[in-house]
Design a protein around this motif. Structure first.
Motif, short mmCIF file in Angstrom:
data_model
loop_
_atom_site.label_atom_id
_atom_site.label_comp_id
_atom_site.label_asym_id
_atom_site.label_seq_id
_atom_site.Cartn_x
_atom_site.Cartn_y
_atom_site.Cartn_z
N ALA A 182 4.87 11.48 3.62
CA ALA A 182 4.87 11.75 5.06
C ALA A 182 6.30 11.68 5.60
N VAL A 183 7.08 10.71 5.11
CA VAL A 183 8.49 10.61 5.53
C VAL A 183 9.23 11.89 5.13
N LEU A 184 9.06 12.29 3.87
CA LEU A 184 9.78 13.48 3.40
C LEU A 184 9.35 14.74 4.15
N GLU A 185 8.05 14.88 4.39
CA GLU A 185 7.59 16.06 5.12
C GLU A 185 8.17 16.07 6.54
N THR A 186 8.18 14.88 7.17
CA THR A 186 8.74 14.78 8.53
C THR A 186 10.21 15.21 8.53
N LEU A 187 10.97 14.71 7.56
CA LEU A 187 12.40 15.02 7.52
C LEU A 187 12.66 16.49 7.17
N ARG A 188 11.83 17.03 6.29
CA ARG A 188 12.08 18.42 5.86
C ARG A 188 11.64 19.44 6.89
N THR A 189 10.53 19.15 7.60
CA THR A 189 9.99 20.15 8.52
C THR A 189 10.43 19.92 9.97
N GLY A 190 10.84 18.67 10.28
CA GLY A 190 11.16 18.37 11.68
C GLY A 190 9.92 18.20 12.54
N ARG A 191 8.77 18.20 11.92
CA ARG A 191 7.51 17.91 12.64
C ARG A 191 6.94 16.63 12.08
N VAL A 192 6.57 15.71 12.98
CA VAL A 192 6.22 14.38 12.51
C VAL A 192 4.86 14.39 11.80
N CYS A 193 4.88 13.79 10.61
CA CYS A 193 3.69 13.70 9.77
C CYS A 193 3.47 12.23 9.42
N ASP A 206 0.82 -1.21 0.00
CA ASP A 206 0.00 0.00 0.00
C ASP A 206 0.86 1.26 0.00
N GLY A 207 2.17 1.09 -0.09
CA GLY A 207 3.06 2.26 -0.09
C GLY A 207 3.28 2.83 1.30
N LEU A 208 3.08 1.99 2.32
CA LEU A 208 3.17 2.49 3.71
C LEU A 208 4.23 1.75 4.50
N MET A 267 3.18 5.88 20.50
CA MET A 267 2.19 5.44 19.53
C MET A 267 2.88 4.73 18.37
N MET A 268 2.08 4.10 17.54
CA MET A 268 2.58 3.56 16.27
C MET A 268 1.59 3.99 15.22
N ALA A 269 2.08 4.53 14.12
CA ALA A 269 1.20 4.92 13.02
C ALA A 269 1.96 4.66 11.73
N TRP A 270 1.36 5.03 10.63
CA TRP A 270 1.94 4.69 9.32
C TRP A 270 2.38 5.94 8.58
N MET A 271 3.39 5.79 7.75
CA MET A 271 3.84 6.88 6.88
C MET A 271 3.90 6.37 5.45
N ARG A 292 -8.50 8.47 6.92
CA ARG A 292 -8.82 9.69 6.16
C ARG A 292 -8.17 9.70 4.79
N LYS A 293 -7.23 8.77 4.58
CA LYS A 293 -6.47 8.70 3.33
C LYS A 293 -5.86 10.06 2.96
N GLY A 294 -5.10 10.58 3.93
CA GLY A 294 -4.42 11.85 3.68
C GLY A 294 -3.29 12.02 4.67
N LEU A 295 -2.45 13.01 4.42
CA LEU A 295 -1.36 13.28 5.35
C LEU A 295 -1.95 13.71 6.69
N TRP A 296 -1.34 13.23 7.73
CA TRP A 296 -1.82 13.48 9.09
C TRP A 296 -0.68 14.17 9.82
N ARG A 297 -0.77 15.51 9.83
CA ARG A 297 0.25 16.29 10.52
C ARG A 297 -0.10 16.26 12.00
#
Lengths: 144, 144
Positions: free
Chosen positions: B52-63, B27-29, B44-48, B69-74
């Motif tokens: 989501a991985v790239l946003e987490t690494l670029r912003t330093g805020r976990v996404c 599923d690409g996760l 917690m445990m959640a999926w990326m 919801r089938k969407g990015l979860w900031r």
């Protein structure tokens, strides 16, 4: 003659409510995070099916489900690096488990304490943990 | 005029080798475990997914990626309970991530610090963590 239902005989818990609290996925599996008691280090993440959960709870030795071998994976059976169950937790929506364990030796098949030995440093992954045990010792053969 | 390729301009890492090291599922996760910096508590445990991985690494805020919801979860966007990335680790076979975070407030939607608040006690699951923040405060409404 023994009679398991005799008064005073120890009653083994059925763990029915634990199983009922777990949301296994479409493949009948649930991810389980293993954390070292004391240090709190995350050692590994693997999967369990219903039988692996029950065996873990009944024996106190952590048992996973191997997705590659499609069979119960009694951690340490080959390598000797057993995990003794110290606490068993279920998350809010029941789709992830946390097992707190006393780890014999190393958890990772590479011979490192933890499987999470690669960390981001300066935008790239770097190995931050040394090999503690030669994998050929763990698996009784060399890779020559 | 700014020129990102000008000499001396900061070069943003591409994180290509990080992405290449991750085995996303069909599923690409990929599952991501969040651990609190300092205490070592598993939150917690959640999926990326890749984004989501790239946003987490670029912003330093976990996404994360919300499977419902089938969407990015900031994380913290609605509740304010943000996770600031302190370390990012990849396991031996690249199919699980570990993010070490500074958690604002509580991680769980129930208002508890951790999602793993149910533990096995005497063969049954027992709640071992109190609600610290009323969920109606986290999500700006009551459940009347």
């Amino acid at each position: 003659m023994t009679d398991a239902t005799a008064p005073g005989a120890p009653i083994e818990p059925s763990f029915d409510d634990v199983i009922a609290a777990i949301s296994f996925n479409a493949d009948g599996l649930v991810p389980a995070i293993a954390q070292a008691e004391g240090s709190g280090e995350i050692l590994m993440m693997a999967w369990m099916n219903r039988d692996a959960v029950l065996e873990t709870l009944r024996t106190g030795r952590v048992c996973y489900w191997s997705r590659s071998r499609k069979g119960l994976w009694r951690k340490g059976e080959t390598s000797g690096q057993m995990q003794r169950l110290k606490d068993f937790r279920v998350d809010c929506d029941g789709d992830t488990l946390l097992v707190i364990v006393e780890q014999d030796g190393v958890a990772c098949h590479t011979g490192r304490r933890s499987c999470f030995y690669r960390a981001l440093r300066d935008g790239k992954l770097e190995i931050i943990q040394d090999v503690e045990t030669d994998p050929s010792v763990l698996y009784g053969h060399t890779h020559k």
